[in-house]
Design an enzyme around this catalytic site. Structure first.
Site, PDB file in Angstrom:
ATOM      1  N   LYS A 152      -2.673   5.809  -4.429  1.00 52.15           N
ATOM      2  CA  LYS A 152      -3.771   6.750  -4.135  1.00 52.15           C
ATOM      3  C   LYS A 152      -3.552   8.096  -4.820  1.00 52.15           C
ATOM      4  O   LYS A 152      -2.409   8.535  -4.999  1.00 52.15           O
ATOM      5  CB  LYS A 152      -3.882   6.975  -2.620  1.00 52.15           C
ATOM      6  CG  LYS A 152      -3.810   5.708  -1.787  1.00 52.15           C
ATOM      7  CD  LYS A 152      -4.077   5.948  -0.312  1.00 52.15           C
ATOM      8  CE  LYS A 152      -3.749   4.703   0.502  1.00 52.15           C
ATOM      9  NZ  LYS A 152      -2.341   4.570   0.878  1.00 52.15           N
ATOM     10  N   TYR A 158       2.913   9.748  -0.516  1.00 54.58           N
ATOM     11  CA  TYR A 158       3.992   9.183   0.310  1.00 54.58           C
ATOM     12  C   TYR A 158       5.360   9.410  -0.335  1.00 54.58           C
ATOM     13  O   TYR A 158       6.389   9.179   0.282  1.00 54.58           O
ATOM     14  CB  TYR A 158       3.806   7.672   0.541  1.00 54.58           C
ATOM     15  CG  TYR A 158       2.527   7.265   1.231  1.00 54.58           C
ATOM     16  CD1 TYR A 158       1.674   8.200   1.814  1.00 54.58           C
ATOM     17  CD2 TYR A 158       2.155   5.925   1.311  1.00 54.58           C
ATOM     18  CE1 TYR A 158       0.492   7.811   2.421  1.00 54.58           C
ATOM     19  CE2 TYR A 158       0.980   5.528   1.932  1.00 54.58           C
ATOM     20  CZ  TYR A 158       0.151   6.476   2.470  1.00 54.58           C
ATOM     21  OH  TYR A 158      -1.013   6.086   3.075  1.00 54.58           O
ATOM     22  N   ASP A 202       0.843  -1.204   0.000  1.00 55.06           N
ATOM     23  CA  ASP A 202       0.000   0.000   0.000  1.00 55.06           C
ATOM     24  C   ASP A 202       0.870   1.242   0.000  1.00 55.06           C
ATOM     25  O   ASP A 202       1.569   1.520   0.973  1.00 55.06           O
ATOM     26  CB  ASP A 202      -0.900   0.000   1.244  1.00 55.06           C
ATOM     27  CG  ASP A 202      -1.817   1.223   1.281  1.00 55.06           C
ATOM     28  OD1 ASP A 202      -2.913   1.145   0.699  1.00 55.06           O
ATOM     29  OD2 ASP A 202      -1.434   2.258   1.866  1.00 55.06           O
ATOM     30  N   HIS A 204      -7.554   9.481  -2.037  1.00 53.13           N
ATOM     31  CA  HIS A 204      -6.883   9.462  -0.735  1.00 53.13           C
ATOM     32  C   HIS A 204      -7.690  10.163   0.362  1.00 53.13           C
ATOM     33  O   HIS A 204      -7.692   9.727   1.517  1.00 53.13           O
ATOM     34  CB  HIS A 204      -5.501  10.114  -0.881  1.00 53.13           C
ATOM     35  CG  HIS A 204      -4.513   9.715   0.163  1.00 53.13           C
ATOM     36  ND1 HIS A 204      -3.166   9.629  -0.088  1.00 53.13           N
ATOM     37  CD2 HIS A 204      -4.655   9.387   1.473  1.00 53.13           C
ATOM     38  CE1 HIS A 204      -2.533   9.266   1.022  1.00 53.13           C
ATOM     39  NE2 HIS A 204      -3.419   9.115   1.973  1.00 53.13           N
TER      40      HIS A 204
HETATM   41  N1  LIG Z   1      -5.242   6.382   3.766  1.00 54.94           N
HETATM   42  C1  LIG Z   1      -4.692   7.076   4.727  1.00 54.94           C
HETATM   43  O1  LIG Z   1      -5.012   8.255   4.947  1.00 54.94           O
HETATM   44  C2  LIG Z   1      -3.649   6.417   5.577  1.00 54.94           C
HETATM   45  C3  LIG Z   1      -3.203   7.038   6.762  1.00 54.94           C
HETATM   46  C4  LIG Z   1      -2.241   6.386   7.531  1.00 54.94           C
HETATM   47  C5  LIG Z   1      -1.760   5.149   7.129  1.00 54.94           C
HETATM   48  N2  LIG Z   1      -2.198   4.564   5.964  1.00 54.94           N
HETATM   49  C6  LIG Z   1      -1.694   3.246   5.511  1.00 54.94           C
HETATM   50  O2  LIG Z   1      -1.785   2.306   6.576  1.00 54.94           O
HETATM   51  C7  LIG Z   1      -0.490   1.760   6.857  1.00 54.94           C
HETATM   52  C8  LIG Z   1      -0.363   1.421   8.328  1.00 54.94           C
HETATM   53  O3  LIG Z   1      -0.639   2.537   9.147  1.00 54.94           O
HETATM   54  P1  LIG Z   1       0.487   3.368   9.929  1.00 54.94           P
HETATM   55  O4  LIG Z   1       1.791   3.114   9.307  1.00 54.94           O
HETATM   56  O5  LIG Z   1       0.028   4.753  10.017  1.00 54.94           O
HETATM   57  O6  LIG Z   1       0.427   2.814  11.399  1.00 54.94           O
HETATM   58  P2  LIG Z   1       0.520   1.397  12.169  1.00 54.94           P
HETATM   59  O7  LIG Z   1       0.713   0.295  11.200  1.00 54.94           O
HETATM   60  O8  LIG Z   1      -0.610   1.373  13.122  1.00 54.94           O
HETATM   61  O9  LIG Z   1       1.809   1.596  13.059  1.00 54.94           O
HETATM   62  C9  LIG Z   1       3.092   1.636  12.558  1.00 54.94           C
HETATM   63  C10 LIG Z   1       4.000   1.815  13.771  1.00 54.94           C
HETATM   64  O10 LIG Z   1       3.998   0.634  14.575  1.00 54.94           O
HETATM   65  C11 LIG Z   1       5.320   0.142  14.723  1.00 54.94           C
HETATM   66  N3  LIG Z   1       5.225  -1.328  14.653  1.00 54.94           N
HETATM   67  C12 LIG Z   1       4.884  -2.083  13.580  1.00 54.94           C
HETATM   68  N4  LIG Z   1       4.860  -3.386  13.904  1.00 54.94           N
HETATM   69  C13 LIG Z   1       5.206  -3.464  15.208  1.00 54.94           C
HETATM   70  C14 LIG Z   1       5.371  -4.554  16.106  1.00 54.94           C
HETATM   71  N5  LIG Z   1       5.164  -5.815  15.722  1.00 54.94           N
HETATM   72  N6  LIG Z   1       5.749  -4.265  17.390  1.00 54.94           N
HETATM   73  C15 LIG Z   1       5.949  -2.981  17.790  1.00 54.94           C
HETATM   74  N7  LIG Z   1       5.829  -1.914  16.982  1.00 54.94           N
HETATM   75  C16 LIG Z   1       5.434  -2.155  15.687  1.00 54.94           C
HETATM   76  C17 LIG Z   1       6.115   0.745  13.593  1.00 54.94           C
HETATM   77  O11 LIG Z   1       7.445   1.000  13.986  1.00 54.94           O
HETATM   78  P3  LIG Z   1       8.721   0.484  13.112  1.00 54.94           P
HETATM   79  O12 LIG Z   1       8.486   0.868  11.689  1.00 54.94           O
HETATM   80  O13 LIG Z   1       9.865   1.200  13.759  1.00 54.94           O
HETATM   81  O14 LIG Z   1       8.748  -1.006  13.325  1.00 54.94           O
HETATM   82  C18 LIG Z   1       5.402   2.087  13.358  1.00 54.94           C
HETATM   83  O15 LIG Z   1       5.905   3.052  14.257  1.00 54.94           O
HETATM   84  C19 LIG Z   1       0.449   2.879   6.367  1.00 54.94           C
HETATM   85  O16 LIG Z   1       1.781   2.457   6.193  1.00 54.94           O
HETATM   86  C20 LIG Z   1      -0.232   3.297   5.085  1.00 54.94           C
HETATM   87  O17 LIG Z   1       0.060   2.379   4.048  1.00 54.94           O
HETATM   88  C21 LIG Z   1      -3.135   5.193   5.195  1.00 54.94           C
END
Ligand SMILES: NC(=O)c1ccc[n+]([C@@H]2O[C@H](COP(=O)([O-])OP(=O)(O)OC[C@H]3O[C@@H](n4cnc5c(N)ncnc54)[C@H](OP(=O)(O)O)[C@@H]3O)[C@@H](O)[C@H]2O)c1
Length: 280
Positions: free
Chosen positions: A73, A48, A43, A105
């Protein structure tokens, strides 16, 4: 990999890998590791600024394109007249001739003009499925009622503290698949040390992140956790060898706070703030 069938018959892995906030210079390595671990759904987004790095990692992996599911997106400043060009730019950066899922998006700007172009891209086959992101129920219903193609996906903030169960019912009823962004709430509200999640994790010999992903998967919500660490990518991938009981699902349901931990898309200040983020 378990898949969900989108409303146009396209199969989408229920677990993928997100690259938001992965710096462009670190994205190729992160995606390479994710592909080695076994992720096949990626994704990204024009906003990004790492689509080209995703493309390079995919190309270097040698994995056949047909085995992958790629989402990108469209950002807010594009409109009906620039959507096709923005899409072509994304394809060029990804070095691909189609994407599996193309999303609006944010629910702001010329959403209707954009959607009609996306319907064409979908009919032409260069976007196998089209959908939206960050659409509340009212915006989603309006888009559905006044267009031909029902969005295949609505990618929205979804985690144990913001579960959106009522919105989920509407999406399911309309044939729109809910996809969770920030499944771990990016660690907000001490998710990684939450006692309720911790007790469930301990009962299964699993970690809290694994329990959260399992809980979302059992709700049939698509998940795309992000990590730059290979050990965490592996951990987040090992979520298909245990089941949460109805009691455990109910205990996690009780954690819902019913509001965003990030931003309220209905807040005019948020509309202005996000609309001020340009791609230049
Ligand atoms: N459409 C939108 O508006 C939107 C907004 C936000 C996100 N997204 C999408 O959703 C994806 C995921 O959301 P997100 O990246 O915001 O947040 P998330 O997946 O909830 O959290 C990512 C965080 O958690 C940590 N993490 C991951 N796995 C872990 C584990 N097993 N143990 C401990 N810590 C862990 C990561 O740190 P490290 O990297 O240091 O491991 C990072 O700081 C994004 O990458 C993006 O593709 C879309």
């Amino acid at each position: 990999m378990q898949t969900v069938t989108l409303n146009n018959g396209v199969e989408m892995p229920i677990l993928g890998f997100g690259v938001y906030q992965v710096p462009p210079e670190a994205t190729e390595e992160a995606v390479t590791h994710a592909l080695e671990v076994g992720y096949r759904s990626l994704d990204t987004a024009a906003a990004y600024r790492n689509e080209d790095a995703v493309g390079r990692a995919v190309r270097a992996s040698g994995i056949p394109r047909g085995d992958l599911f790629i989402t990108t997106k469209l950002w807010i400043q594009d409109n009906g007249s620039t959507t096709r060009q923005a899409f072509e730019t994304s394809l060029q950066k990804l070095d691909m001739d189609y994407v599996d899922l193309y999303l609006i998006h944010q629910p702001f700007g010329d959403v209707y003009g954009e959607w009609r172009v996306m319907e064409q891209l979908n009919a032409e086959g260069t976007a196998r499925a089209i959908g939206v992101s960050n659409f509340g129920s009212d915006r989603l219903m309006d888009l559905i009622l006044h267009n031909s193609v029902v969005p295949a996906v609505n990618q929205v903030e979804t985690h144990p503290f913001y579960q959106r169960a009522v919105e989920n019912q509407l999406m399911v009823g309309q044939g729109v698949r809910q996809e969770s962004w920030a499944p771990f709430a990016e660690g907000k509200n001490n998710l990684f040390s939450d006692p309720t999640l911790g007790a469930v994790a301990e009962a299964h010999g699993k970690s809290i992140p694994q329990v959260v992903l399992r809980w979302l998967i059992q709700r049939e919500i698509v998940v795309i956790p992000k990590s730059v660490r290979r050990d965490r990518m592996e951990q987040n991938f090992q979520v298909f060898d245990f089941d949460l009981s109805p009691q455990e699902m109910a205990a996690i349901a009780d954690l819902d706070q019913g509001h965003s931990l990030f931003l309220d898309h209905r807040d005019p200040a948020v509309v202005a703030q996000l609309s001020g983020v340009t791609m230049e």
